[in-house]
Design a protein around this motif. Structure first.
Motif, PDB file in Angstrom:
ATOM      1  N   ILE A 186      68.391  30.557  77.005  1.00  0.00           N
ATOM      2  CA  ILE A 186      68.701  30.732  75.590  1.00  0.00           C
ATOM      3  C   ILE A 186      69.603  31.947  75.415  1.00  0.00           C
ATOM      4  O   ILE A 186      69.288  33.037  75.916  1.00  0.00           O
ATOM      5  CB  ILE A 186      67.427  30.911  74.751  1.00  0.00           C
ATOM      6  N   VAL A 187      70.709  31.762  74.701  1.00  0.00           N
ATOM      7  CA  VAL A 187      71.572  32.884  74.322  1.00  0.00           C
ATOM      8  C   VAL A 187      71.420  33.103  72.821  1.00  0.00           C
ATOM      9  O   VAL A 187      71.658  32.194  72.019  1.00  0.00           O
ATOM     10  CB  VAL A 187      73.048  32.617  74.676  1.00  0.00           C
ATOM     11  N   SER A 188      71.010  34.309  72.461  1.00  0.00           N
ATOM     12  CA  SER A 188      70.768  34.651  71.068  1.00  0.00           C
ATOM     13  C   SER A 188      71.888  35.519  70.519  1.00  0.00           C
ATOM     14  O   SER A 188      72.439  36.373  71.223  1.00  0.00           O
ATOM     15  CB  SER A 188      69.438  35.407  70.951  1.00  0.00           C
ATOM     16  N   ALA A 189      72.214  35.321  69.257  1.00  0.00           N
ATOM     17  CA  ALA A 189      73.097  36.242  68.556  1.00  0.00           C
ATOM     18  C   ALA A 189      72.334  37.542  68.280  1.00  0.00           C
ATOM     19  O   ALA A 189      71.102  37.584  68.352  1.00  0.00           O
ATOM     20  CB  ALA A 189      73.571  35.627  67.248  1.00  0.00           C
TER      21      ALA A 189
ATOM     22  N   ILE B 264      58.840  35.997  81.193  1.00  0.00           N
ATOM     23  CA  ILE B 264      60.191  35.748  80.707  1.00  0.00           C
ATOM     24  C   ILE B 264      61.050  36.998  80.864  1.00  0.00           C
ATOM     25  O   ILE B 264      60.650  38.098  80.461  1.00  0.00           O
ATOM     26  CB  ILE B 264      60.148  35.313  79.233  1.00  0.00           C
ATOM     27  N   ALA B 265      62.231  36.826  81.432  1.00  0.00           N
ATOM     28  CA  ALA B 265      63.162  37.935  81.628  1.00  0.00           C
ATOM     29  C   ALA B 265      64.293  37.831  80.613  1.00  0.00           C
ATOM     30  O   ALA B 265      64.999  36.823  80.545  1.00  0.00           O
ATOM     31  CB  ALA B 265      63.739  37.904  83.048  1.00  0.00           C
ATOM     32  N   GLY B 266      64.454  38.903  79.822  1.00  0.00           N
ATOM     33  CA  GLY B 266      65.500  38.931  78.816  1.00  0.00           C
ATOM     34  C   GLY B 266      66.369  40.166  78.965  1.00  0.00           C
ATOM     35  O   GLY B 266      65.951  41.174  79.545  1.00  0.00           O
ATOM     36  N   ILE B 267      67.587  40.116  78.421  1.00  0.00           N
ATOM     37  CA  ILE B 267      68.513  41.237  78.549  1.00  0.00           C
ATOM     38  C   ILE B 267      69.573  41.182  77.453  1.00  0.00           C
ATOM     39  O   ILE B 267      69.959  40.100  76.997  1.00  0.00           O
ATOM     40  CB  ILE B 267      69.184  41.233  79.942  1.00  0.00           C
ATOM     41  N   TYR B 268      70.038  42.348  77.046  1.00  0.00           N
ATOM     42  CA  TYR B 268      71.167  42.487  76.136  1.00  0.00           C
ATOM     43  C   TYR B 268      72.434  42.477  76.982  1.00  0.00           C
ATOM     44  O   TYR B 268      72.587  43.291  77.890  1.00  0.00           O
ATOM     45  CB  TYR B 268      71.057  43.797  75.347  1.00  0.00           C
ATOM     46  N   CYS B 269      73.354  41.575  76.688  1.00  0.00           N
ATOM     47  CA  CYS B 269      74.581  41.458  77.476  1.00  0.00           C
ATOM     48  C   CYS B 269      75.759  42.062  76.726  1.00  0.00           C
ATOM     49  O   CYS B 269      75.928  41.838  75.519  1.00  0.00           O
ATOM     50  CB  CYS B 269      74.861  40.000  77.809  1.00  0.00           C
ATOM     51  N   VAL B 270      76.573  42.808  77.447  1.00  0.00           N
ATOM     52  CA  VAL B 270      77.652  43.577  76.819  1.00  0.00           C
ATOM     53  C   VAL B 270      79.013  42.890  76.930  1.00  0.00           C
ATOM     54  O   VAL B 270      79.984  43.356  76.322  1.00  0.00           O
ATOM     55  CB  VAL B 270      77.728  44.994  77.415  1.00  0.00           C
ATOM     56  N   SER B 271      79.106  41.823  77.696  1.00  0.00           N
ATOM     57  CA  SER B 271      80.371  41.111  77.867  1.00  0.00           C
ATOM     58  C   SER B 271      80.083  39.709  78.385  1.00  0.00           C
ATOM     59  O   SER B 271      78.965  39.405  78.817  1.00  0.00           O
ATOM     60  CB  SER B 271      81.277  41.850  78.855  1.00  0.00           C
ATOM     61  N   LYS B 272      81.111  38.847  78.367  1.00  0.00           N
ATOM     62  CA  LYS B 272      80.941  37.506  78.908  1.00  0.00           C
ATOM     63  C   LYS B 272      80.620  37.557  80.400  1.00  0.00           C
ATOM     64  O   LYS B 272      79.783  36.797  80.894  1.00  0.00           O
ATOM     65  CB  LYS B 272      82.217  36.685  78.672  1.00  0.00           C
ATOM     66  N   GLY B 273      81.294  38.463  81.106  1.00  0.00           N
ATOM     67  CA  GLY B 273      81.017  38.599  82.530  1.00  0.00           C
ATOM     68  C   GLY B 273      79.597  39.047  82.792  1.00  0.00           C
ATOM     69  O   GLY B 273      78.940  38.555  83.724  1.00  0.00           O
TER      70      GLY B 273
ATOM     71  N   SER C  18      74.044  38.041  84.413  1.00  0.00           N
ATOM     72  CA  SER C  18      72.625  38.076  84.050  1.00  0.00           C
ATOM     73  C   SER C  18      71.965  36.717  84.254  1.00  0.00           C
ATOM     74  O   SER C  18      70.833  36.631  84.747  1.00  0.00           O
ATOM     75  CB  SER C  18      72.465  38.536  82.598  1.00  0.00           C
ATOM     76  N   LYS C  19      72.676  35.659  83.905  1.00  0.00           N
ATOM     77  CA  LYS C  19      72.140  34.312  84.125  1.00  0.00           C
ATOM     78  C   LYS C  19      71.923  34.066  85.612  1.00  0.00           C
ATOM     79  O   LYS C  19      70.871  33.552  86.030  1.00  0.00           O
ATOM     80  CB  LYS C  19      73.089  33.266  83.545  1.00  0.00           C
TER      81      LYS C  19
ATOM     82  N   GLN D 265      66.577  34.480  81.524  1.00  0.00           N
ATOM     83  CA  GLN D 265      66.501  33.256  80.727  1.00  0.00           C
ATOM     84  C   GLN D 265      66.906  33.472  79.282  1.00  0.00           C
ATOM     85  O   GLN D 265      67.477  32.604  78.640  1.00  0.00           O
ATOM     86  CB  GLN D 265      65.074  32.711  80.706  1.00  0.00           C
ATOM     87  N   PHE D 266      66.549  34.651  78.753  1.00  0.00           N
ATOM     88  CA  PHE D 266      66.826  34.957  77.355  1.00  0.00           C
ATOM     89  C   PHE D 266      67.836  36.095  77.320  1.00  0.00           C
ATOM     90  O   PHE D 266      67.555  37.201  77.787  1.00  0.00           O
ATOM     91  CB  PHE D 266      65.542  35.353  76.620  1.00  0.00           C
ATOM     92  N   MET D 267      69.020  35.796  76.803  1.00  0.00           N
ATOM     93  CA  MET D 267      70.088  36.788  76.773  1.00  0.00           C
ATOM     94  C   MET D 267      70.671  36.872  75.373  1.00  0.00           C
ATOM     95  O   MET D 267      70.825  35.847  74.694  1.00  0.00           O
ATOM     96  CB  MET D 267      71.180  36.410  77.777  1.00  0.00           C
ATOM     97  N   THR D 268      70.977  38.085  74.946  1.00  0.00           N
ATOM     98  CA  THR D 268      71.651  38.252  73.664  1.00  0.00           C
ATOM     99  C   THR D 268      73.100  38.610  73.926  1.00  0.00           C
ATOM    100  O   THR D 268      73.411  39.439  74.776  1.00  0.00           O
ATOM    101  CB  THR D 268      70.983  39.343  72.807  1.00  0.00           C
TER     102      THR D 268
END
Length: 255
Positions: free
Chosen positions: A17-20, A212-221, A226-227, A232-235
Protein backbone atom coordinates in the motif's frame (compact mmCIF):
# COMPACT_ATOMS: atom_id res chain seq x y z
CA UNK A 1 -15.95 -2.95 7.27
CA UNK A 2 -15.07 -6.48 6.30
CA UNK A 3 -11.59 -7.88 6.93
CA UNK A 4 -10.60 -7.96 3.26
CA UNK A 5 -11.71 -4.34 2.78
CA UNK A 6 -9.90 -2.84 5.78
CA UNK A 7 -6.32 -1.64 5.49
CA UNK A 8 -5.14 -4.09 8.16
CA UNK A 9 -6.62 -7.01 6.22
CA UNK A 10 -4.99 -5.90 2.96
CA UNK A 11 -1.58 -5.54 4.59
CA UNK A 12 -1.82 -8.88 6.39
CA UNK A 13 -2.78 -10.49 3.07
CA UNK A 14 0.52 -9.30 1.66
CA UNK A 15 -0.62 -6.30 -0.36
CA UNK A 16 1.68 -3.32 -0.80
CA UNK A 17 0.00 0.00 0.00
CA UNK A 18 1.27 3.47 -0.93
CA UNK A 19 -0.37 6.22 1.09
CA UNK A 20 -0.53 9.94 0.40
CA UNK A 21 0.75 12.29 3.13
CA UNK A 22 -1.59 15.11 4.13
CA UNK A 23 -0.23 18.06 6.06
CA UNK A 24 -2.57 20.90 5.03
CA UNK A 25 -5.59 21.81 7.17
CA UNK A 26 -8.52 21.05 4.91
CA UNK A 27 -10.51 17.90 4.06
CA UNK A 28 -10.52 18.98 0.41
CA UNK A 29 -6.96 17.69 0.07
CA UNK A 30 -8.06 14.24 1.19
CA UNK A 31 -10.80 14.32 -1.43
CA UNK A 32 -8.31 15.38 -4.11
CA UNK A 33 -5.90 12.59 -3.14
CA UNK A 34 -8.71 10.04 -3.51
CA UNK A 35 -9.69 11.50 -6.88
CA UNK A 36 -6.04 11.22 -7.91
CA UNK A 37 -6.01 7.48 -7.22
CA UNK A 38 -4.68 7.09 -3.70
CA UNK A 39 -6.49 4.50 -1.56
CA UNK A 40 -4.92 5.50 1.77
CA UNK A 41 -4.13 8.92 3.23
CA UNK A 42 -1.92 9.62 6.21
CA UNK A 43 -2.85 12.73 8.19
CA UNK A 44 0.16 14.34 9.84
CA UNK A 45 -0.83 15.86 13.17
CA UNK A 46 2.78 16.00 14.39
CA UNK A 47 4.41 18.32 11.86
CA UNK A 48 1.46 19.18 9.64
CA UNK A 49 -0.98 22.06 10.02
CA UNK A 50 -4.04 19.99 10.89
CA UNK A 51 -5.89 20.41 14.17
CA UNK A 52 -7.75 17.46 15.62
CA UNK A 53 -11.04 18.92 14.33
CA UNK A 54 -9.63 19.15 10.81
CA UNK A 55 -8.30 15.60 11.11
CA UNK A 56 -11.77 14.45 12.18
CA UNK A 57 -13.36 16.06 9.13
CA UNK A 58 -10.65 14.66 6.85
CA UNK A 59 -11.18 11.15 8.22
CA UNK A 60 -14.91 11.40 7.47
CA UNK A 61 -14.07 12.60 3.93
CA UNK A 62 -11.68 9.68 3.43
CA UNK A 63 -14.19 7.10 4.67
CA UNK A 64 -17.00 8.56 2.54
CA UNK A 65 -14.66 8.41 -0.46
CA UNK A 66 -13.89 4.73 0.09
CA UNK A 67 -10.33 5.26 1.32
CA UNK A 68 -8.33 4.31 4.39
CA UNK A 69 -7.55 6.95 7.01
CA UNK A 70 -4.20 6.84 8.83
CA UNK A 71 -3.18 9.35 11.51
CA UNK A 72 0.30 10.25 12.73
CA UNK A 73 -0.13 11.70 16.22
CA UNK A 74 2.15 14.08 18.11
CA UNK A 75 4.83 12.75 20.45
CA UNK A 76 3.26 11.20 23.58
CA UNK A 77 -0.23 12.24 22.46
CA UNK A 78 -1.72 8.87 23.26
CA UNK A 79 -5.11 10.19 24.36
CA UNK A 80 -5.71 11.51 20.87
CA UNK A 81 -4.69 8.14 19.46
CA UNK A 82 -7.79 6.68 21.10
CA UNK A 83 -9.94 9.61 19.97
CA UNK A 84 -8.79 9.42 16.36
CA UNK A 85 -9.62 5.71 16.29
CA UNK A 86 -13.05 6.55 17.73
CA UNK A 87 -13.49 9.09 14.94
CA UNK A 88 -12.72 6.43 12.31
CA UNK A 89 -8.98 6.24 11.69
CA UNK A 90 -7.84 2.71 10.84
CA UNK A 91 -4.19 3.22 11.77
CA UNK A 92 -2.33 5.19 14.41
CA UNK A 93 1.35 5.98 13.79
CA UNK A 94 3.10 7.18 16.94
CA UNK A 95 6.44 9.03 16.72
CA UNK A 96 9.47 8.57 18.95
CA UNK A 97 8.63 5.12 20.31
CA UNK A 98 12.05 4.40 21.79
CA UNK A 99 11.43 1.58 24.24
CA UNK A 100 9.23 -1.31 25.21
CA UNK A 101 7.53 0.96 27.73
CA UNK A 102 6.68 3.45 24.97
CA UNK A 103 5.30 0.67 22.77
CA UNK A 104 3.17 -0.71 25.59
CA UNK A 105 1.75 2.78 26.20
CA UNK A 106 0.75 3.01 22.55
CA UNK A 107 -0.96 -0.37 22.69
CA UNK A 108 -2.70 0.61 25.92
CA UNK A 109 -4.48 3.50 24.19
CA UNK A 110 -5.13 1.77 20.84
CA UNK A 111 -6.40 -1.67 21.86
CA UNK A 112 -9.38 -2.75 23.92
CA UNK A 113 -8.97 -4.96 27.02
CA UNK A 114 -7.31 -7.35 27.59
CA UNK A 115 -4.60 -6.16 25.14
CA UNK A 116 -4.95 -2.53 26.14
CA UNK A 117 -7.22 -0.10 27.96
CA UNK A 118 -9.01 1.74 25.15
CA UNK A 119 -12.40 2.96 26.26
CA UNK A 120 -15.59 1.67 24.60
CA UNK A 121 -17.52 4.19 22.50
CA UNK A 122 -16.33 4.71 18.89
CA UNK A 123 -19.21 6.99 17.89
CA UNK A 124 -17.62 8.59 14.84
CA UNK A 125 -16.25 5.33 13.45
CA UNK A 126 -19.58 3.53 13.72
CA UNK A 127 -21.55 6.43 12.25
CA UNK A 128 -19.14 6.77 9.32
CA UNK A 129 -19.00 3.07 8.49
CA UNK A 130 -22.58 2.11 9.33
CA UNK A 131 -21.69 -0.73 11.70
CA UNK A 132 -23.09 -1.18 15.17
CA UNK A 133 -21.03 -0.34 18.22
CA UNK A 134 -20.93 -4.00 19.26
CA UNK A 135 -19.80 -5.15 15.80
CA UNK A 136 -17.09 -2.50 15.71
CA UNK A 137 -15.89 -3.48 19.17
CA UNK A 138 -15.80 -7.19 18.30
CA UNK A 139 -13.24 -6.74 15.51
CA UNK A 140 -11.55 -3.39 16.22
CA UNK A 141 -8.32 -4.83 17.62
CA UNK A 142 -7.82 -6.80 14.40
CA UNK A 143 -8.99 -4.11 11.99
CA UNK A 144 -7.17 -1.13 13.48
CA UNK A 145 -3.39 -0.90 13.69
CA UNK A 146 -1.01 0.49 16.30
CA UNK A 147 2.25 1.39 14.56
CA UNK A 148 5.41 2.56 16.35
CA UNK A 149 7.84 4.94 14.66
CA UNK A 150 11.49 3.90 14.72
CA UNK A 151 13.61 7.02 14.36
CA UNK A 152 16.35 7.01 17.02
CA UNK A 153 19.36 4.82 17.85
CA UNK A 154 17.60 3.85 21.10
CA UNK A 155 14.61 2.56 19.15
CA UNK A 156 16.84 0.77 16.66
CA UNK A 157 18.77 -0.96 19.44
CA UNK A 158 15.52 -2.00 21.15
CA UNK A 159 13.75 -2.96 17.91
CA UNK A 160 13.39 -6.68 18.50
CA UNK A 161 12.06 -6.11 22.03
CA UNK A 162 9.65 -3.46 20.74
CA UNK A 163 8.42 -5.84 18.04
CA UNK A 164 7.72 -8.45 20.70
CA UNK A 165 5.18 -6.22 22.46
CA UNK A 166 1.79 -7.92 22.32
CA UNK A 167 -0.74 -5.80 20.46
CA UNK A 168 1.79 -3.76 18.49
CA UNK A 169 1.02 -4.31 14.82
CA UNK A 170 4.14 -2.95 13.19
CA UNK A 171 6.68 -0.18 12.80
CA UNK A 172 7.08 2.90 10.63
CA UNK A 173 10.51 4.30 9.87
CA UNK A 174 11.10 8.04 9.92
CA UNK A 175 14.24 8.05 7.75
CA UNK A 176 15.11 11.72 8.18
CA UNK A 177 14.98 11.68 11.97
CA UNK A 178 16.69 8.28 12.09
CA UNK A 179 19.65 9.57 10.10
CA UNK A 180 19.66 12.79 12.15
CA UNK A 181 19.65 11.07 15.53
CA UNK A 182 22.04 8.26 14.58
CA UNK A 183 24.56 10.89 13.40
CA UNK A 184 24.23 12.83 16.66
CA UNK A 185 22.50 15.72 14.92
CA UNK A 186 25.17 16.15 12.25
CA UNK A 187 23.38 14.93 9.12
CA UNK A 188 19.95 14.44 7.58
CA UNK A 189 20.67 11.77 4.98
CA UNK A 190 17.65 9.49 4.61
CA UNK A 191 18.99 7.81 1.48
CA UNK A 192 22.68 7.49 2.27
CA UNK A 193 24.15 3.99 1.95
CA UNK A 194 24.30 3.67 5.75
CA UNK A 195 20.69 4.84 6.14
CA UNK A 196 19.39 2.47 3.47
CA UNK A 197 21.25 -0.46 5.03
CA UNK A 198 19.69 0.33 8.41
CA UNK A 199 16.25 0.64 6.85
CA UNK A 200 16.64 -2.75 5.17
CA UNK A 201 17.66 -4.34 8.46
CA UNK A 202 14.62 -2.85 10.19
CA UNK A 203 12.29 -4.20 7.50
CA UNK A 204 13.81 -7.67 7.69
CA UNK A 205 13.49 -7.84 11.48
CA UNK A 206 9.95 -6.54 11.36
CA UNK A 207 8.83 -9.04 8.73
CA UNK A 208 10.60 -11.85 10.62
CA UNK A 209 8.51 -10.92 13.67
CA UNK A 210 5.36 -11.27 11.57
CA UNK A 211 4.54 -7.58 11.73
CA UNK A 212 3.94 -4.77 9.25
CA UNK A 213 6.88 -2.69 8.03
CA UNK A 214 6.15 0.89 7.02
CA UNK A 215 8.29 3.85 5.96
CA UNK A 216 8.11 7.46 4.81
CA UNK A 217 9.62 7.67 1.32
CA UNK A 218 11.39 10.81 0.14
CA UNK A 219 11.61 10.07 -3.59
CA UNK A 220 10.45 7.63 -6.26
CA UNK A 221 13.80 5.88 -6.07
CA UNK A 222 13.50 5.57 -2.30
CA UNK A 223 9.99 4.18 -2.74
CA UNK A 224 11.25 1.44 -5.04
CA UNK A 225 14.19 0.68 -2.75
CA UNK A 226 11.86 0.44 0.23
CA UNK A 227 9.55 -1.96 -1.58
CA UNK A 228 12.52 -4.16 -2.51
CA UNK A 229 13.71 -4.04 1.10
CA UNK A 230 10.42 -5.53 2.29
CA UNK A 231 8.29 -2.56 3.27
CA UNK A 232 4.56 -3.08 2.71
CA UNK A 233 3.17 0.28 3.79
CA UNK A 234 4.89 3.30 2.29
CA UNK A 235 3.96 6.96 2.21
CA UNK A 236 4.92 9.07 -0.78
CA UNK A 237 3.42 12.30 -2.09
CA UNK A 238 2.83 15.23 0.29
CA UNK A 239 0.01 17.67 -0.47
CA UNK A 240 2.03 20.85 0.08
CA UNK A 241 5.01 19.64 -1.97
CA UNK A 242 2.85 18.32 -4.80
CA UNK A 243 0.96 21.59 -5.02
CA UNK A 244 4.11 23.73 -4.96
CA UNK A 245 5.78 21.61 -7.64
CA UNK A 246 2.70 21.67 -9.86
CA UNK A 247 2.30 25.41 -9.35
CA UNK A 248 5.95 26.01 -10.20
CA UNK A 249 5.62 23.99 -13.38
CA UNK A 250 2.48 25.88 -14.40
CA UNK A 251 4.01 29.26 -13.58
CA UNK A 252 7.12 28.47 -15.60
CA UNK A 253 4.99 28.27 -18.74
CA UNK A 254 4.76 32.04 -18.60
CA UNK A 255 8.51 32.43 -19.08
Amino acid sequence: MTENKCLAGKLRAGQTIVSAWASLPSPIFSDLFLRGGYKAITLDLQHGLLTTAEARDSIKEIINGGGHAVARICVDDFKNASWLLDVGAEVIIAPMINSVADAKKLVEFCKYPPLGARSYGAVGATMATGVSMDDYFASADEKTLAIAMIETPEAYDALEDILAVDGLDGIFVGPADLSLTVSGGKRVEPVSDASLAMQKDIAEKTRAAGKIAGIYCVSKGHLQHSKAAGYQFMTFGTDSTLFINAAAEAASSLD
